[in-house]
Design an enzyme around this catalytic site. Sequence first.
Site, PDB file in Angstrom:
ATOM      1  N   GLY A  16      13.213  28.641  23.970  1.00 21.40           N
ATOM      2  CA  GLY A  16      13.346  28.223  22.602  1.00 21.40           C
ATOM      3  C   GLY A  16      13.191  29.413  21.778  1.00 21.40           C
ATOM      4  O   GLY A  16      13.299  30.450  22.166  1.00 21.40           O
ATOM      5  N   MET A  18      10.333  30.541  20.355  1.00 20.45           N
ATOM      6  CA  MET A  18       9.410  31.281  20.664  1.00 20.45           C
ATOM      7  C   MET A  18       8.887  31.774  22.201  1.00 20.45           C
ATOM      8  O   MET A  18       7.923  32.580  22.359  1.00 20.45           O
ATOM      9  CB  MET A  18       8.113  30.787  19.978  1.00 20.45           C
ATOM     10  CG  MET A  18       8.108  30.499  18.512  1.00 20.45           C
ATOM     11  SD  MET A  18       6.741  29.648  17.755  1.00 20.45           S
ATOM     12  CE  MET A  18       5.297  30.566  18.374  1.00 20.45           C
ATOM     13  N   VAL A  21      10.791  29.135  29.456  1.00 23.56           N
ATOM     14  CA  VAL A  21      10.240  28.077  30.460  1.00 23.56           C
ATOM     15  C   VAL A  21      10.856  28.486  31.835  1.00 23.56           C
ATOM     16  O   VAL A  21      12.021  28.474  32.052  1.00 23.56           O
ATOM     17  CB  VAL A  21      10.739  26.582  30.082  1.00 23.56           C
ATOM     18  CG1 VAL A  21      10.002  25.822  31.064  1.00 23.56           C
ATOM     19  CG2 VAL A  21      10.040  26.606  28.747  1.00 23.56           C
ATOM     20  N   LYS A  36       5.326  28.024  31.090  1.00 32.74           N
ATOM     21  CA  LYS A  36       6.062  28.287  29.633  1.00 32.74           C
ATOM     22  C   LYS A  36       5.214  29.668  29.280  1.00 32.74           C
ATOM     23  O   LYS A  36       4.072  29.788  29.295  1.00 32.74           O
ATOM     24  CB  LYS A  36       5.711  27.294  28.821  1.00 32.74           C
ATOM     25  CG  LYS A  36       6.303  27.547  27.270  1.00 32.74           C
ATOM     26  CD  LYS A  36       6.017  26.334  26.517  1.00 32.74           C
ATOM     27  CE  LYS A  36       6.682  26.706  24.975  1.00 32.74           C
ATOM     28  NZ  LYS A  36       6.374  25.397  24.060  1.00 32.74           N
ATOM     29  N   ASP A 130       7.037  19.083  16.569  1.00 25.91           N
ATOM     30  CA  ASP A 130       8.689  19.500  16.946  1.00 25.91           C
ATOM     31  C   ASP A 130       9.063  18.331  17.837  1.00 25.91           C
ATOM     32  O   ASP A 130       9.736  18.859  18.853  1.00 25.91           O
ATOM     33  CB  ASP A 130       8.465  20.803  17.692  1.00 25.91           C
ATOM     34  CG  ASP A 130       9.692  21.733  17.704  1.00 25.91           C
ATOM     35  OD1 ASP A 130      10.783  21.134  17.195  1.00 25.91           O
ATOM     36  OD2 ASP A 130       9.929  22.302  18.799  1.00 25.91           O
TER      37      ASP A 130
END
Length: 549
Positions: A16, A18, A21, A36, A130
């Site tokens: 993603g 930031m 994973v 993560k 989110d």
Amino acid sequence: MQTLGRYRIEALLGEGAMAEVYRAHDPDIGRAVAIKVLKPDFARDADLEARFLREARAAGALSHQNIATIYDAGQAQGIAYIAMELVEGQPLDALLDAQGRLPYERVLSIGRQLADALAYAHRAGIVHRDVKPSNILVSPDGRQVKLVDFGVARLGEGDAGQLGRTHAGQLVGTPRYMSPEQALGLPVDHRADLFSLGVVLYEMMTGKVAFPGTGLATIAIQIAQERVEPVGRIVGDCPPGLSFIIDKLLAKKPEARFQDGGALVAALDREIGHAQEAEPARRGIPLRIKLPLALAAVTALALGGSIASILDRQERALNRMAVVSGETIASFVTSNAAVLAADNAGLPAAEQDWAPLQAFVAAAARDANVREIVVADAGGTVRAATDPVRVGTRYAAPGGEGTFGHGATQAADQGRGPGIRFVRPIDYAGIEFGRVDLVLKRTALDGAVAQARTLLAVLAAVVMLAVLGVGYLSGALVARPLRRLRGALAEAAENGFALRISHRRRDEFGAAFDAFNRTAEAMETRLSAAPALPAPDLAATRIAAARAA
């Protein structure tokens, strides 16, 4: 990177803005996990790394069937990580890319699970911030979903004024699924998650994104100011109730949305329940039973009276036919007996010959319809009979046993079956020589009457069953929409008309449902007195979008 702490890294699953994973293996308990980790640019920020771990540990307290479980959070080899449940299946965005849109039944099921997960997290004081299709994993059988990635979630208490941003000044949350509060950089609470869920439901139902802008600034302005295109204009199979739920979730003002996940769950349960329509407990006889019973009672009375009248008329008609037939036979026997009796008239008793008359009676008695014949002379002595024992005895006139008209009476059974009796004088050349007593069998007549009764009884049973079936179905067809309307009115009193009735009816009940929906919309507008959000500052919106970029 082959290992991270005790975890053996196997493959990159995704990344993603930031974090990345990885699929990994935990040798201590022998299970696959998802790891993560923050990307290097963010990992160098000590404050961000500390918040990353703090919020992960807070989310680790969540245990819900629709939330991916966090097993561990910590640092290893100078890298902050979160070890969480590895969910088999595919992200919702991949499913939507493959199918375009989902049937409304699946939208309701998935929406209900996500609403319940958010309600649980919100009660624990955690806001996801989110919610988007890529953070929703769908099981291989398509029945269960799990909400993942509480990585940007934050405890609801504390930091209240900064919930909309990271400390680096970035907008938190994927822009296309952000709430107006996030887009404007205003403080947010759990209702921001409900807005994001509404965007997801809209996309599942229509196959289109709610805010189709291409740039961050455009998307932010659309979220803050523009109403989405109504679901009903895009698809025709969305129930009004679900369309209302989505519209309410997408309200620009948090006060106009569902105020908590529990209220949303209740609304979705109501929509799901419409397909099942469980019969509620009630007093008295249900309409679906009362209506067929009433129809059956009225039909039974009408059939009973009609059948009784028909049988009476039919029996009379058959009796008349039997009497006419008996009259013919009696006339034939009497005329022949008169000739034979006249031959003995005026002769001394010793010279009278009644043998021919007895032979004639025996021959006539062979008729299947004849039960008994007795011929008596003018003096009352029996001269011929189907029962030879009675010859020479005194003739006793039978008593009245009920009349059929035309001189016919009902003959007693006497062990030989019921019959019709005809007593006729033997009249020859104006002189009476005696009388004939003829009894005909009623077997054919009674058989015809019994058959008619049976056929009419069968017909009545078929009609009653048909009436009961039609009555039951009619009662169910009437009771179901009445129950929905009653339930909607009851909930309207509690929820301030914050609901709509979903239907596809084109009858009077459909018109009643539409009238309720229009009334609910008008009442909700009047009852809504919540203060509006401050008018959005376009300059501030553009600045916030620029920072996000």
